[in-house]
Design a protein around this motif. Structure first.
Motif, PDB file in Angstrom:
ATOM      1  N   UNK B  23       0.537 -19.364   9.367  1.00  0.00           N
ATOM      2  CA  UNK B  23       1.980 -19.278   9.621  1.00  0.00           C
ATOM      3  C   UNK B  23       2.267 -18.770  11.036  1.00  0.00           C
ATOM      4  N   UNK B  24       1.764 -17.569  11.425  1.00  0.00           N
ATOM      5  CA  UNK B  24       2.035 -17.156  12.813  1.00  0.00           C
ATOM      6  C   UNK B  24       1.301 -18.012  13.845  1.00  0.00           C
ATOM      7  N   UNK B  25       0.155 -18.571  13.466  1.00  0.00           N
ATOM      8  CA  UNK B  25      -0.642 -19.356  14.407  1.00  0.00           C
ATOM      9  C   UNK B  25       0.059 -20.647  14.788  1.00  0.00           C
ATOM     10  N   UNK B  28       3.326 -19.827  16.932  1.00  0.00           N
ATOM     11  CA  UNK B  28       3.138 -19.469  18.343  1.00  0.00           C
ATOM     12  C   UNK B  28       3.330 -20.663  19.279  1.00  0.00           C
ATOM     13  N   UNK B  29       2.585 -21.784  19.099  1.00  0.00           N
ATOM     14  CA  UNK B  29       2.847 -22.926  19.984  1.00  0.00           C
ATOM     15  C   UNK B  29       4.231 -23.537  19.761  1.00  0.00           C
ATOM     16  N   UNK B  30       4.761 -23.364  18.539  1.00  0.00           N
ATOM     17  CA  UNK B  30       6.082 -23.904  18.239  1.00  0.00           C
ATOM     18  C   UNK B  30       7.135 -23.315  19.173  1.00  0.00           C
ATOM     19  N   UNK B  31       7.023 -22.005  19.440  1.00  0.00           N
ATOM     20  CA  UNK B  31       8.010 -21.377  20.323  1.00  0.00           C
ATOM     21  C   UNK B  31       7.952 -22.001  21.715  1.00  0.00           C
ATOM     22  N   UNK B  44       9.684 -16.147  15.524  1.00  0.00           N
ATOM     23  CA  UNK B  44       8.716 -15.052  15.404  1.00  0.00           C
ATOM     24  C   UNK B  44       9.028 -14.199  14.188  1.00  0.00           C
ATOM     25  N   UNK B  45      10.314 -13.900  13.996  1.00  0.00           N
ATOM     26  CA  UNK B  45      10.684 -13.008  12.903  1.00  0.00           C
ATOM     27  C   UNK B  45      10.429 -13.663  11.555  1.00  0.00           C
ATOM     28  N   UNK B  46      10.828 -14.918  11.410  1.00  0.00           N
ATOM     29  CA  UNK B  46      10.658 -15.595  10.115  1.00  0.00           C
ATOM     30  C   UNK B  46       9.177 -15.716   9.771  1.00  0.00           C
ATOM     31  N   UNK B  47       8.349 -16.113  10.754  1.00  0.00           N
ATOM     32  CA  UNK B  47       6.925 -16.270  10.446  1.00  0.00           C
ATOM     33  C   UNK B  47       6.296 -14.920  10.114  1.00  0.00           C
ATOM     34  N   UNK B  48       6.764 -13.881  10.784  1.00  0.00           N
ATOM     35  CA  UNK B  48       6.227 -12.558  10.491  1.00  0.00           C
ATOM     36  C   UNK B  48       6.642 -12.112   9.092  1.00  0.00           C
ATOM     37  N   UNK B  49       7.885 -12.420   8.703  1.00  0.00           N
ATOM     38  CA  UNK B  49       8.354 -12.042   7.369  1.00  0.00           C
ATOM     39  C   UNK B  49       7.589 -12.807   6.301  1.00  0.00           C
ATOM     40  N   UNK B  50       7.350 -14.117   6.539  1.00  0.00           N
ATOM     41  CA  UNK B  50       6.587 -14.905   5.559  1.00  0.00           C
ATOM     42  C   UNK B  50       5.181 -14.321   5.411  1.00  0.00           C
ATOM     43  N   UNK B  51       4.573 -13.990   6.569  1.00  0.00           N
ATOM     44  CA  UNK B  51       3.227 -13.401   6.527  1.00  0.00           C
ATOM     45  C   UNK B  51       3.233 -12.108   5.726  1.00  0.00           C
ATOM     46  N   UNK B  52       4.322 -11.330   5.848  1.00  0.00           N
ATOM     47  CA  UNK B  52       4.395 -10.062   5.111  1.00  0.00           C
ATOM     48  C   UNK B  52       4.436 -10.317   3.608  1.00  0.00           C
ATOM     49  N   UNK B  53       5.193 -11.342   3.194  1.00  0.00           N
ATOM     50  CA  UNK B  53       5.267 -11.677   1.767  1.00  0.00           C
ATOM     51  C   UNK B  53       3.880 -12.096   1.267  1.00  0.00           C
ATOM     52  N   UNK B 121      10.694 -16.277  26.016  1.00  0.00           N
ATOM     53  CA  UNK B 121      10.059 -17.230  25.106  1.00  0.00           C
ATOM     54  C   UNK B 121       8.561 -16.992  25.051  1.00  0.00           C
ATOM     55  N   UNK B 122       7.958 -16.899  26.262  1.00  0.00           N
ATOM     56  CA  UNK B 122       6.504 -16.735  26.312  1.00  0.00           C
ATOM     57  C   UNK B 122       6.080 -15.371  25.777  1.00  0.00           C
ATOM     58  N   UNK B 123       6.952 -14.387  25.904  1.00  0.00           N
ATOM     59  CA  UNK B 123       6.638 -13.070  25.342  1.00  0.00           C
ATOM     60  C   UNK B 123       6.419 -13.191  23.842  1.00  0.00           C
ATOM     61  N   UNK B 124       7.336 -13.903  23.156  1.00  0.00           N
ATOM     62  CA  UNK B 124       7.192 -14.013  21.701  1.00  0.00           C
ATOM     63  C   UNK B 124       5.998 -14.890  21.328  1.00  0.00           C
ATOM     64  N   UNK B 125       5.651 -15.849  22.196  1.00  0.00           N
ATOM     65  CA  UNK B 125       4.449 -16.645  21.943  1.00  0.00           C
ATOM     66  C   UNK B 125       3.216 -15.743  21.967  1.00  0.00           C
ATOM     67  N   UNK B 126       3.117 -14.931  23.018  1.00  0.00           N
ATOM     68  CA  UNK B 126       1.961 -14.025  23.125  1.00  0.00           C
ATOM     69  C   UNK B 126       1.952 -13.033  21.971  1.00  0.00           C
ATOM     70  N   UNK B 127       3.139 -12.586  21.596  1.00  0.00           N
ATOM     71  CA  UNK B 127       3.244 -11.635  20.479  1.00  0.00           C
ATOM     72  C   UNK B 127       2.710 -12.267  19.191  1.00  0.00           C
TER      73      UNK B 127
END
Lengths: 145, 509
Positions: B23-25, B28-31, B44-53, B121-127
């Motif tokens: 999901x986060x992987x 990242x390129x999607x952003x 970033x937030x949605x993928x992180x939330x899905x990963x948390x679930x 944008x690139x910040x959230x990609x790296x994140x």
């Protein structure tokens, strides 16, 4: 403990000696040079030494290239070298390239901000900043380390 | 042949271990591909939330001591790459995901203030890459895979730290130093894995463990152990290998520090535990000696030396960085005891310190946003102008000391119990004594915030925006909540410790 250091032992482990020499050369450059680009070159040599360790590990005496015939009829008499370490190292080479390019990009940015890529010069600039901060905000312990 | 194994992962739930990373992987390129600044943060937030679930579902599945083995692409281990989730992994996964999901809303405001717009944008990609890398390290059961994910997370971490250069140019040299030391550490780790491969002919961790148990200890295995411990030790920031940490944490953007301090070193500690307990096994005497005669003394040294240096800092953020090194000492001490109680203390402190430091670094971020600096002299009197932020910082500080009623107390209490259980009462005394040093450095913060007259920037500062206060208070509330409800933390830590100490049983096919 030295009786095992026979001539056969030394020659038989030639690839490991070369690996260690290369690795230590790299580490020495990282520590001893103050030019950031030279440091990076040292880091590269250090990484490459590990590639050598892996690749030489996959070699089997008398082994040939691990390519099966197209009809997949493998002659049980043929010894193949182990391809897995080579594949692993392909990944590690990619990681190494990414590290090098990122480090070079950082060096470019450092050059823009500090106007030098010499570690001694950078340290001097940073300690000046630190001294100014200390005068303003009170002494602090620790510094760059 | 491995390819003849039927693909048993038939339902969606069976794919959770790989979805955890994918999901986060993929996000990242999607952003980058979408290239929209407005969409980068929501993705970033949605993928992180899905990963948390997903992480929560995995923890629920493994809480009973069950081990999930996922065969990547249907290739059975030891030939194929295996993702292996037990209580220890799932606990770390949940910590990383939860911290990321809570830090991201904070990051939105903080990043907007600290980093120029064109980099967002690139910040959230790296994140996201860093986030995915950390999850990958925790989920995989393949030794070489650990290295690959470790480098994915490390490389993006260097980028994230360097983003601090828009506030202070020293972020660049901090990132460069970390890159040098981090790469040396990762390379040492690879040498260790190479030596293990030489000795065992396999890369699957469970398989390596079986074969080491069969052939016993030899020089190759011992040197592999040494390389792995030093390599990962650099990433963990074990006391003498911590030199990269203070500057990186001080000069990185506030949101990055909050995320990294709570997750990156914790994941590295997890790798160390996995190798010491699952791969080399607790009965590998060389590992036992290393823990007892090298790791424990350095852990105790870290508890004192780093706390002592923290007291004399004039910068709040740098003080917290040194305090992190000290707290890592407590975690390593728990692991070094090599007992069920000790390991439980180590793992639960790993979690509790994670949430405590996330709260504190977010508090610093909020103070930096309003006063422009994290120096004590600029924060004087901020307790009156920014009451909510300061109150949360105080709660975090109390948890850092280990005051009863906070999360920090629970794990330190278990740690003291573990020391007494072993009959090492001087060590128990040292734990209490070093906590007193924490009282001093936390008191300096409270004094600065509340007792000094408001001067300069802090006098005119306004309360931080809600987007920062809410994540900050969620973390502060968690510090208190986990101080009373120990069901989740201690329960999961106990299961994880059992799984790790069982060694052979825990990793059996």
């Amino acid at each position: 403990m030295f009786e095992e250091f026979t001539w056969e032992f030394i020659v038989g482990h030639l690839n490991y000696w070369l690996f260690i020499v290369l690795m230590m050369t790299g580490l020495y450059i990282v520590v001893a040079r103050s030019n950031l680009v030279k440091k990076l070159v040292g880091l590269n040599i250090f990484q490459v030494s590990v590639f050598m360790l892996y690749i030489s590990m996959g070699k089997i005496t008398g082994g040939t290239a691990p390519i099966f015939p197209t009809d997949m009829k493998v002659d049980p008499g043929v010894t193949y070298s182990n391809p897995l370490p080579h594949v692993l190292i392909l990944t590690a080479i990619v990681v190494g390239i990414a590290t090098t390019s990122l480090a070079l990009a950082l060096i470019v940015r450092i050059r823009e901000e500090y106007n030098t890529i010499d570690e001694a010069g950078i340290l001097e600039i940073e300690s000046t900043i630190c001294r100014a901060e200390n005068q303003l905000h009170g002494e602090a312990m620790g510094g760059r380390a | 042949m491995a390819s003849e194994v039927t693909h048993t992962a038939a339902t969606f739930a069976d794919h959770l271990p790989v979805l955890q990373i994918l999901v986060p992987f993929i996000a990242a390129p999607l952003t980058v591909l979408i290239g929209s600044r407005a969409l980068a943060w929501p993705i970033a937030f949605v993928s992180s939330a899905i990963a948390a679930v997903i992480a929560f579902a995995l923890l629920m599945k493994t809480m009973g001591g069950e081990v999930i083995s996922y065969h990547l692409g249907g290739w059975a281990p030891p030939l194929g790459i295996e993702y292996r989730v037990d209580a220890a992994n799932a606990f770390v996964l949940l910590l990383v995901c939860a911290i990321s999901t809570i830090v991201l809303p904070f990051a939105r405001t903080s990043v907007a203030a600290e980093i120029p717009k064109r980099q967002h944008t690139l910040f959230y990609t790296a994140y996201l890459l860093c986030f995915a890398g950390l999850l990958g390290v925790a989920v995989t059961g393949d030794a070489f895979n650990v290295f690959v994910f470790l480098e994915i997370s490390s490389l993006s971490t260097y980028v994230l730290i360097a983003q601090g250069s828009y506030r202070d140019k020293r972020a660049l040299t901090a990132a460069f130093d970390y890159l040098m030391m981090g790469t040396i550490g990762a390379t040492f780790f690879v040498i260790g894995i190479g030596l293990l491969y030489m000795a065992t002919g396999t890369l699957n961790m469970a398989d390596i463990a079986d074969r080491i148990a069969e052939q016993g200890s030899n020089r190759t295995v011992r040197s592999a152990f040494a390389f792995i411990v030093v390599g990962i030790g650099l990433k963990v920031a074990i006391y003498p290998l911590h030199l990269w940490l203070p500057n990186s944490y001080t000069f990185a953007p506030s949101a990055v520090t909050a995320f990294l301090a709570a997750t990156a070193t914790k994941v590295a500690i997890y790798v160390l535990m996995r190798f010491v307990f699952s791969v080399f096994r607790p009965d590998f005497s060389f590992a036992n000696n290393t823990l007892e005669f090298i790791i424990i003394p350095f852990a105790i040294l870290a508890m004192f030396a780093a706390s002592f240096i923290a007291i004399f800092q004039s910068d709040f953020k740098r003080m917290l960085a040194y305090s992190s090194i000290a707290q890592i000492g407590y975690i390593l001490l728990g692991i070094g005891f090599l007992t069920q109680t000790g390991l439980t203390a180590g793992i639960s402190h790993l979690f509790n310190h994670g949430i405590t430091k996330a709260a504190l670094f977010m508090g610093v971020g909020a103070l930096v946003l309003r006063t422009g600096s994290s120096f004590y002299s600029r924060l004087e009197g901020a307790g009156r102008t920014m009451p909510w932020t300061s109150a949360a910082v105080v709660i975090g500080g109390l948890s850092l000391i280990g005051v009863p009623g906070t999360a920090g107390f629970i794990s330190k209490w278990v740690l003291v119990q573990a020391a007494l259980e072993k009959g090492w009462w001087p060590v128990a005394l040292l734990i209490v004594a070093s906590s007193l040093l924490a009282v001093i450095y936390v008191w300096r913060v409270i004094e600065t915030l509340y007792l000094k007259p408001a001067t300069g920037d802090a006098a005119t500062a306004t309360e931080a925006p809600a987007s920062m206060l809410i994540p900050l208070w969620i973390m502060a509330a968690a510090c208190i909540y986990f101080g009373f409800d120990t069901q989740i933390t201690i329960g999961a830590s106990q299961t994880a410790a059992q799984g790790l100490l069982a060694g052979a049983v825990g990793m059996a096919h």
